[in-house]
Design a protein around this motif. Sequence first.
Motif, PDB file in Angstrom:
ATOM      1  N   UNK A 188       0.792  -1.230   0.000  1.00  0.00           N
ATOM      2  CA  UNK A 188       0.000   0.000   0.000  1.00  0.00           C
ATOM      3  C   UNK A 188       0.828   1.286   0.000  1.00  0.00           C
ATOM      4  N   UNK A 189       1.932   1.316   0.737  1.00  0.00           N
ATOM      5  CA  UNK A 189       2.755   2.531   0.784  1.00  0.00           C
ATOM      6  C   UNK A 189       3.321   2.853  -0.589  1.00  0.00           C
ATOM      7  N   UNK A 190       3.801   1.825  -1.284  1.00  0.00           N
ATOM      8  CA  UNK A 190       4.369   2.002  -2.621  1.00  0.00           C
ATOM      9  C   UNK A 190       3.350   2.593  -3.584  1.00  0.00           C
ATOM     10  N   UNK A 191       2.059   2.273  -3.371  1.00  0.00           N
ATOM     11  CA  UNK A 191       0.995   2.782  -4.240  1.00  0.00           C
ATOM     12  C   UNK A 191       0.522   4.170  -3.825  1.00  0.00           C
ATOM     13  N   UNK A 192       0.480   4.419  -2.514  1.00  0.00           N
ATOM     14  CA  UNK A 192      -0.008   5.704  -2.018  1.00  0.00           C
ATOM     15  C   UNK A 192       0.880   6.848  -2.477  1.00  0.00           C
ATOM     16  N   UNK A 193       2.203   6.666  -2.387  1.00  0.00           N
ATOM     17  CA  UNK A 193       3.136   7.733  -2.741  1.00  0.00           C
ATOM     18  C   UNK A 193       2.905   8.315  -4.124  1.00  0.00           C
ATOM     19  N   UNK A 194       3.036   7.518  -5.184  1.00  0.00           N
ATOM     20  CA  UNK A 194       2.826   8.057  -6.531  1.00  0.00           C
ATOM     21  C   UNK A 194       1.404   8.538  -6.787  1.00  0.00           C
ATOM     22  N   UNK A 195       0.400   7.838  -6.247  1.00  0.00           N
ATOM     23  CA  UNK A 195      -1.001   8.184  -6.515  1.00  0.00           C
ATOM     24  C   UNK A 195      -1.335   9.591  -6.029  1.00  0.00           C
ATOM     25  N   UNK A 196      -0.743  10.014  -4.933  1.00  0.00           N
ATOM     26  CA  UNK A 196      -1.003  11.356  -4.399  1.00  0.00           C
ATOM     27  C   UNK A 196      -0.631  12.424  -5.425  1.00  0.00           C
ATOM     28  N   UNK A 197       0.442  12.211  -6.154  1.00  0.00           N
ATOM     29  CA  UNK A 197       0.905  13.203  -7.125  1.00  0.00           C
ATOM     30  C   UNK A 197       0.227  13.048  -8.487  1.00  0.00           C
ATOM     31  N   UNK A 198      -0.072  11.818  -8.867  1.00  0.00           N
ATOM     32  CA  UNK A 198      -0.698  11.571 -10.172  1.00  0.00           C
ATOM     33  C   UNK A 198      -2.177  11.939 -10.143  1.00  0.00           C
ATOM     34  N   UNK A 199      -2.864  11.626  -9.028  1.00  0.00           N
ATOM     35  CA  UNK A 199      -4.278  11.952  -8.897  1.00  0.00           C
ATOM     36  C   UNK A 199      -5.152  11.171  -9.868  1.00  0.00           C
ATOM     37  N   UNK A 200      -6.328  11.679 -10.166  1.00  0.00           N
ATOM     38  CA  UNK A 200      -7.237  11.059 -11.129  1.00  0.00           C
ATOM     39  C   UNK A 200      -7.550   9.609 -10.812  1.00  0.00           C
ATOM     40  N   UNK A 201      -7.472   8.748 -11.843  1.00  0.00           N
ATOM     41  CA  UNK A 201      -7.802   7.337 -11.668  1.00  0.00           C
ATOM     42  C   UNK A 201      -6.827   6.638 -10.730  1.00  0.00           C
ATOM     43  N   UNK A 202      -5.585   7.065 -10.721  1.00  0.00           N
ATOM     44  CA  UNK A 202      -4.607   6.461  -9.817  1.00  0.00           C
ATOM     45  C   UNK A 202      -5.043   6.618  -8.367  1.00  0.00           C
ATOM     46  N   UNK A 203      -5.665   7.751  -8.067  1.00  0.00           N
ATOM     47  CA  UNK A 203      -6.132   8.009  -6.707  1.00  0.00           C
ATOM     48  C   UNK A 203      -7.485   7.351  -6.445  1.00  0.00           C
TER      49      UNK A 203
END
Length: 230
Positions: A188-203
């Motif tokens: 989960x940590x590995x996914x949370x980091x990038x998703x915060x900056x990418x936003x959209x569907x990643x989030x």
Amino acid sequence: MAVSLSQKCIAEFFGTFVLVFMGCGSAVLAGTHVGFLGIAFAFGLSVVVMAYAVGHISGCHLNPAITISLAATGKISGKDAGAYIVAQILGAIVASALLYFVAQGKADYSLAANGLGANGVEQGSPDHYSLISGLVAEIILTTIFLVVVHGSTSKNNGNTAFAGLAIGLCLTMIHIVGIPVTGVSVNPARSIGPAIFVGGEALSNLWVFIVGPIVGGLLGAGIWKLYDKH
């Protein structure tokens, strides 16, 4: 000398930072040069080197799914587990922020077009796998990963000195198979980091990469307990 919880958290922060910066960085900065296989090895090697760098301090979890799985089997207290998870998520966020900064140094880099190594399903999946396929894959891959983590670090295993190598190679194997499906989280940590900056569907699809690994981590602990005498 006893290691304090703050020292363990610093080790978890730094270890997770290295995992995310090098793993996601291999995709963002070097993906066109090394391909999926190179990315798989970047994640696996990050775990191997950190296992021997910080493993004697914190156990080198670098992953909330691992911490939760170990807590479920009584190998870490709830208090320590909570602190570990906060440190891991912060390490992943800082790594993603600095990776984003470095990536912007390339003239044609675009967050929308090139991403930040975020995990995804459907349109965010490298090969456009469905949400259900992605969720099931994350559960299966994390289950396998955690059986290896528990087994290779078990006190009944006479080769625990090689645990870091086994765990790192397992993560490599998982990525070789799973990158086309979700980019592989199992963390989960590995996914949370990038998703915060990418936003959209990643989030919006981030829950898949939180729920899937946690469920897989608990299943892995359960399977290990079925056959390991401890």
